[in-house]
Scaffold this motif. Sequence first.
Motif, PDB file in Angstrom:
ATOM      1  N   ILE A 137       4.499  10.395  -3.293  1.00 33.92           N
ATOM      2  CA  ILE A 137       4.074   9.040  -2.926  1.00 33.92           C
ATOM      3  C   ILE A 137       4.960   8.522  -1.793  1.00 33.92           C
ATOM      4  N   MET A 138       4.334   7.842  -0.836  1.00 33.14           N
ATOM      5  CA  MET A 138       5.075   7.256   0.278  1.00 33.14           C
ATOM      6  C   MET A 138       4.518   5.866   0.552  1.00 33.14           C
ATOM      7  N   VAL A 160      -5.196   6.431  -0.826  1.00 32.73           N
ATOM      8  CA  VAL A 160      -4.438   5.233  -0.449  1.00 32.73           C
ATOM      9  C   VAL A 160      -4.678   4.187  -1.532  1.00 32.73           C
ATOM     10  N   CYS A 161      -3.622   3.625  -2.067  1.00 29.30           N
ATOM     11  CA  CYS A 161      -3.790   2.652  -3.148  1.00 29.30           C
ATOM     12  C   CYS A 161      -2.659   1.634  -3.135  1.00 29.30           C
ATOM     13  N   LEU A 219       0.838  -1.202   0.000  1.00 25.73           N
ATOM     14  CA  LEU A 219       0.000   0.000   0.000  1.00 25.73           C
ATOM     15  C   LEU A 219       0.871   1.250   0.000  1.00 25.73           C
ATOM     16  N   ALA A 220       0.322   2.317  -0.572  1.00 26.43           N
ATOM     17  CA  ALA A 220       1.058   3.588  -0.610  1.00 26.43           C
ATOM     18  C   ALA A 220       0.076   4.734  -0.422  1.00 26.43           C
ATOM     19  N   ARG A 221       0.610   5.826   0.098  1.00 24.96           N
ATOM     20  CA  ARG A 221      -0.200   7.057   0.210  1.00 24.96           C
ATOM     21  C   ARG A 221       0.268   8.021  -0.867  1.00 24.96           C
ATOM     22  N   LEU A 222      -0.706   8.470  -1.652  1.00 26.83           N
ATOM     23  CA  LEU A 222      -0.456   9.474  -2.680  1.00 26.83           C
ATOM     24  C   LEU A 222      -1.050  10.765  -2.159  1.00 26.83           C
TER      25      LEU A 222
END
Length: 845
Positions: A653-654, A599-600, A588-591
């Motif tokens: 992105i993180m 979150v995707c 998962l990553a936070r944009l």
Amino acid sequence: MTEIKTTCPYCGVGCGVIATVQQGEVKVRGDDTHPANYGRLCVKGAALGETTGLQGRLLHPVVDETEADWSQALSEAGRRLQTVIDTYGPQAVAFYASGQLLTEDYYAANKLMKGFIGAANIDTNSRLCMSSAVTGYKRAFGEDVVPCSYEDIENTDLVVLVGSNAAWTHPVLFQRLVQARRENPALKVVVIDPRRTATCDIADLHLALSPGSDAALFVGLLNRIQGESGWLVTRVAAFCGLPVEAISTFYDWFITAPRAITLYTMGINQSVSGSDKCNAIINVHLASQKFAREGCGPFSLTGQPNAMGGREVGGLANQLAAHMNFEPADLARVARFWGTERLAQTPGLMAVELFEAIARGEIKAVWIMGTNPAVSLPDSHAVCQALSACPLVIISEVMQDTDTSRYAHIRFPALAWGEKNGTVSNSERRISRQRAFLPAPGEAKPDWWIIAQVAKQLGFEAAFRWQHPHDIFCEHAGLSAFENQGERAFNLRDLVTLSREEWDALTPYQWPTGHFPQRRIVPVEPQSHAAALQPLYPLVLNTGRIRDQWHTMTRTGYVPRLMEHIAEPVVSVSPRDAARYRLEEGQLARLSSARGVMVCRVNIHAGQREGELFAPMHWNRCFARQGAVNALVESRCDPHSGQPESKQTAVRIMPWQPAWQGELYARELPALPVFIHWWRKAARGVSRLTLAGDKPLMAWLISECHSHGWTVQTAETGGRSSLLAWHDGALMLGFWQNERLPALAHAVIEDAFVRPPAQLAERHALLNGQSVQARSDEGRIICSCFGVGENLIRQAITEGCHSAAALGAKLRCGTNCGSCVPELNVMIQDFPENALKTENISDSR
Ligand code: SF4
């Protein structure tokens, strides 16, 4: 058993569909006689029968959250609208319509707003789709005339696809192109797109240009055609980030091809300079004489089923009606035809500015028809705030719960596909009938009827006395032909006098382009996109559609097989960026942008350029917590067309590694705590959520189950834990969690809700995941038509299936709609032996 010929309600290809109802089950197949598709359907069209259930439908009018009858709801809507008009004037009212409406609905809405309420504040979600294309055509030809047909694709020498992943967004048209190329190997295909998409599967040349730089490529081509030196190929190469040789090849192919057609769509239109990009494309066709003859022309593909019908009736705020404008002669003509003295005299507010006017309190009443602006407009948090503060929000909707309906004071239940009756126009100006084959459920009504009834409440009954959509169609055709001696290309004079029976039986009709009032080369100065990249937001986010979902998922999101290809919001990242930002495949990553957060799941994609990301536009607050990409997108618009720049947003992105991830199945979903991230997935007969969180959920879930008096079983082994809740022998809820998302056999779990395991041992096996661990992990579903997974396909490739045809013969994948064939080909290419062959071939060149 009666067969009804109708039209697919999704994309602008406008495929003919034959529907039958047998013992309550709807079956569909492609209509062999329809000139848009000749029998083909893509996976979305083929799954239409699975979308006609009444799950989640709005079936009764609702006023202030209370069910009402029609007379109460209509009189309340009329009274409240009238109060706004009396107090603030007609400019305080707006309609926001949709490319999903039928032409008759659209005509009625436009007539009420512009003709009788007396303001032109009616705009539509088509503004987000192709309004730049409209501006481009009008500036070049003097009228919004699309000068091409699908047949041109089969009768050309060069097809240029710009800003279009047609393999996923216009799949049947793409399959026509694949077939045309098979039959004519000399036909060349050029794809111009920053991403290497499925469409590139058939490209002879892929130009992966810098985002938003398309205009320079076409201005350079125009300069080459005209022998001018403004944008030489070296300058174009620097601007577009492309090799000089690749650009020269494209220019040579275009100039030397006897016939060439350029297909373009949202990648061109959704830009602050989208209108200019459209004109840059049109210019090269005019200058090279590849125009107004077979196999030639600039062909804008519409995204929506009836975007073209909306253009025909004048459903955009800056059009009047029937291709007429806010000019004295047109205003007088339309006023005469409609018999009104209240006709709006100036253009109204376009989509983004309309919602900004709501936010400022200038628009006091908005009626939203068949669309979901709380999801689909850019800067969607601001749109939600505007709607929450608007004194009167009316919606005409098919579904009970959408992101937009949550703000509505009055909700009108509208008919859905299969229930309504009228016409739609596709990308190639072809008018087709949508016919009803299902009864109207509950108290749902046609959109045109609802509009006519509200018109009556406002005192305009005489102009809205239609009994049937046929009456409206003939009036619309009549307006197009009214005082039209060939001055306006849009002229349905042949259809004005259709009888009801003839209209019922109408076969697809393509209106002729007639003459072009002008052929103007519009000067274009190429611009970059306007996303403000900075150290905090260093990446360009592109948004768009995926293969198996449609718009905001209100229909396709409930069909299990359409959820199998891509089931969650994903972000495509280049391998280098993945390494730079420490992202792993599937995590998962936070944009985030300056506007919002999403979150995707990460998809590392070699076809993605470094510094750029891609995320789908479909997910929303009904299907995910923080899955809506338009929460991030800024509302910058093209100054001419008003179309937002949805393709380029500055983001960062993180990675996000939650403490746990899990799957929750329940007969009725509990209202989860706000700290949980969730994604809704379609399942058979039960609700399913994928969950992730940093704080534990298990204790909360146990207490929730106890509060219902359910018996709870739990198990914990290592990092894995699970819960089953039972009531009177029925499984009520199941939850499985682990540090990573547990792989489960979802069909077994769905079965357990229908046929609960009788033996205690079986229940323990279910609880411990022994019977629900995915037995043969087929992997992500690639072929939705036959449910064939990625791992099975890779296995078959290893065993010697080295072509899509061989895979189809063994597994059936790719043999129905063909939408997955590009992905099959990529997997075949990925196979080490084949990759080696490709390298050798390129070495030897
Ligand atoms: Fe419908 Fe697919 Fe045809 Fe588009 S290509 S109209 S979605 S069947």
